[in-house]
Scaffold this motif. Structure first.
Motif, short mmCIF file in Angstrom:
data_model
loop_
_atom_site.label_atom_id
_atom_site.label_comp_id
_atom_site.label_asym_id
_atom_site.label_seq_id
_atom_site.Cartn_x
_atom_site.Cartn_y
_atom_site.Cartn_z
N ALA A 15 11.33 0.94 -7.04
CA ALA A 15 10.11 0.81 -7.85
C ALA A 15 10.20 1.58 -9.17
CB ALA A 15 8.92 1.35 -7.06
N HIS A 16 9.46 1.09 -10.15
CA HIS A 16 9.33 1.75 -11.46
C HIS A 16 10.46 2.76 -11.70
CE1 HIS A 16 7.23 4.52 -8.75
NE2 HIS A 16 6.16 3.75 -8.70
N PRO A 17 11.69 2.23 -11.96
CA PRO A 17 12.90 3.08 -11.85
C PRO A 17 12.95 4.30 -12.76
CG PRO A 17 13.49 0.76 -11.92
CD PRO A 17 12.03 0.82 -12.23
N GLY A 63 10.63 1.28 -2.64
CA GLY A 63 10.96 2.71 -2.63
C GLY A 63 10.61 3.38 -3.94
N SER A 64 9.89 4.51 -3.85
CA SER A 64 9.40 5.19 -5.06
C SER A 64 9.74 6.67 -5.02
CB SER A 64 7.87 5.13 -5.13
OG SER A 64 7.42 3.82 -5.16
N ILE A 65 9.81 7.26 -6.20
CA ILE A 65 9.79 8.72 -6.31
C ILE A 65 8.64 9.08 -7.25
CG2 ILE A 65 11.02 10.78 -7.08
CD1 ILE A 65 13.64 9.32 -6.37
N HIS A 66 7.61 9.71 -6.68
CA HIS A 66 6.47 10.17 -7.50
C HIS A 66 6.48 11.69 -7.67
CE1 HIS A 66 4.76 6.40 -5.58
NE2 HIS A 66 4.59 6.14 -6.85
N PHE A 67 7.16 12.35 -6.73
CA PHE A 67 7.23 13.82 -6.74
C PHE A 67 8.68 14.26 -6.83
CE2 PHE A 67 2.95 13.70 -5.07
CZ PHE A 67 2.40 14.95 -5.39
N GLU A 95 0.84 -1.20 0.00
CA GLU A 95 0.00 0.00 0.00
C GLU A 95 0.88 1.26 0.00
OE1 GLU A 95 -2.35 1.80 -0.98
OE2 GLU A 95 -3.80 0.41 -0.11
N HIS A 96 0.39 2.32 -0.62
CA HIS A 96 1.11 3.60 -0.61
C HIS A 96 1.23 4.13 0.81
CE1 HIS A 96 1.52 4.53 -4.85
NE2 HIS A 96 0.27 4.18 -5.07
N ILE A 97 2.41 4.60 1.16
CA ILE A 97 2.63 5.15 2.51
C ILE A 97 1.69 6.33 2.76
CG2 ILE A 97 4.50 6.76 1.86
CD1 ILE A 97 5.94 5.85 4.48
N ILE A 148 5.11 -2.32 1.69
CA ILE A 148 4.62 -0.95 1.63
C ILE A 148 5.39 -0.24 0.54
CG2 ILE A 148 6.23 -0.17 3.44
CD1 ILE A 148 3.78 1.72 4.30
N GLU A 149 4.71 0.66 -0.17
CA GLU A 149 5.38 1.49 -1.17
C GLU A 149 5.62 2.85 -0.52
OE1 GLU A 149 3.28 2.18 -4.88
OE2 GLU A 149 5.03 3.19 -5.74
N ALA A 150 6.87 3.11 -0.17
CA ALA A 150 7.21 4.33 0.58
C ALA A 150 7.98 5.28 -0.32
CB ALA A 150 8.04 3.96 1.81
#
Ligand SMILES: [Zn+2]
Ligand SMILES: [Zn+2]
Length: 275
Positions: free
Chosen positions: A162-164, A114-118, A46-48, A88-90
């Motif tokens: 995640a989704h690099p 680990g993600s970067i969305h912003f 789940e998204h953090i 968890i997707e943090a």
């Protein structure tokens, strides 16, 4: 062994209350779809920013809109009412590493994605907070994104990257850098190599405007050269999307000589042959 670890139990959007989706029946629907597609290792992440506690990490408008759930209730649900791995997707938020650590500590994760969305206040894959406006310089956005990706890896707080290359989400519908993209990938590679983080191959990109896997072949080849293992996921938000596009992903991995996938339990990693 096939895996799908980067999985959400509900569609994106704040109006998806946990009591409707965090149910044993929904988890079983995901498990049944995975079994049908030959995916033995299944987990949810789940998204953090779905959790109220995440506002202590970063208080921004999108997170405020989504931060409605209790994280310990989520952990208890996955552990006690499902047979799924708990993830968890943090997001990585520069300067907030200590706060992320506090959030993650003492909770029974099998893995952390680990993600970067912003990038700053601009979103890479969300129109309402779009980073792309008139005059946004693609070289600048891409450079910052990949620098941050290296920093994300270096924190050691995440098991899976995640989704690099999410920065390409819109493809040519947004400003796009010219020339060889490896000049951007290079900015992340030292951190990626030093950390040993597992690199996600995500079929989500096939469903997005860019219409291709995350990451590109060139990016993954650089990670493989550095010795990093691969984690395979669909970023499904419904049972239908579990294992989406895996034929294409498996052909891609085969072409690059990848024969094993990362498997996680209690934040320990091992490698299992693909198949
Ligand atoms: Zn994501
Ligand atoms: Zn996701």
């Amino acid at each position: 062994m096939l895996t799908d670890y980067h999985v959400h139990l509900r569609p994106d959007g704040p109006a998806t209350p946990p009591q409707e989706y965090f149910t044993a029946a929904n988890a079983e629907a995901y498990r049944a779809a995975a079994t049908e597609r030959g995916i033995a290792e299944l987990g949810v992440s789940e998204h953090i920013y779905r959790f109220t506690e995440s506002l202590r990490i970063w208080d921004n408008p999108l997170w405020r809109e989504f931060a409605l759930d209790d994280v310990d209730a989520y952990c208890a649900f996955v552990r006690d009412e499902t047979d799924l791995r708990l993830g968890i997707e943090a997001d990585f938020i520069p300067g907030r590493e200590d706060r992320v650590e506090t959030f993650l500590a003492d909770r029974p994760w099998d893995y952390v994605v680990g993600s970067i969305h912003f990038v700053g206040d601009g979103a890479l894959d969300h129109e309402d907070y779009d980073i792309w406006g008139p005059g946004t310089d693609p070289d600048k956005v891409w450079s910052t994104y990949f620098e941050w990706l290296g920093e994300l890896a270096r924190t050691g707080q995440y098991d899976i990257l995640a989704h690099p290359d999410l920065v390409k989400h819109w493809g040519r519908r947004r400003p796009f850098p010219e020339g060889d993209l490896r000049r951007f990938y290079d900015l992340a590679m030292e951190g990626i190599a030093e950390s040993g983080i597992a690199i996600e191959v995500s079929t989500a990109g096939l469903r997005k405007p860019v219409g291709e896997l995350y990451p590109t072949k060139e990016f993954l080849a650089m990670c493989l050269e550095a010795g990093n293992p691969v984690a395979l996921s669909s970023d499904a938000h419904t049972p239908e999307h579990l294992g989406f596009g895996y034929d294409e992903a498996l052909a891609f991995l085969d072409e690059l000589g990848v024969r094993e996938l990362a498997v996680f339990e209690g934040r320990e990693r091992r490698l299992e042959p693909i198949g």
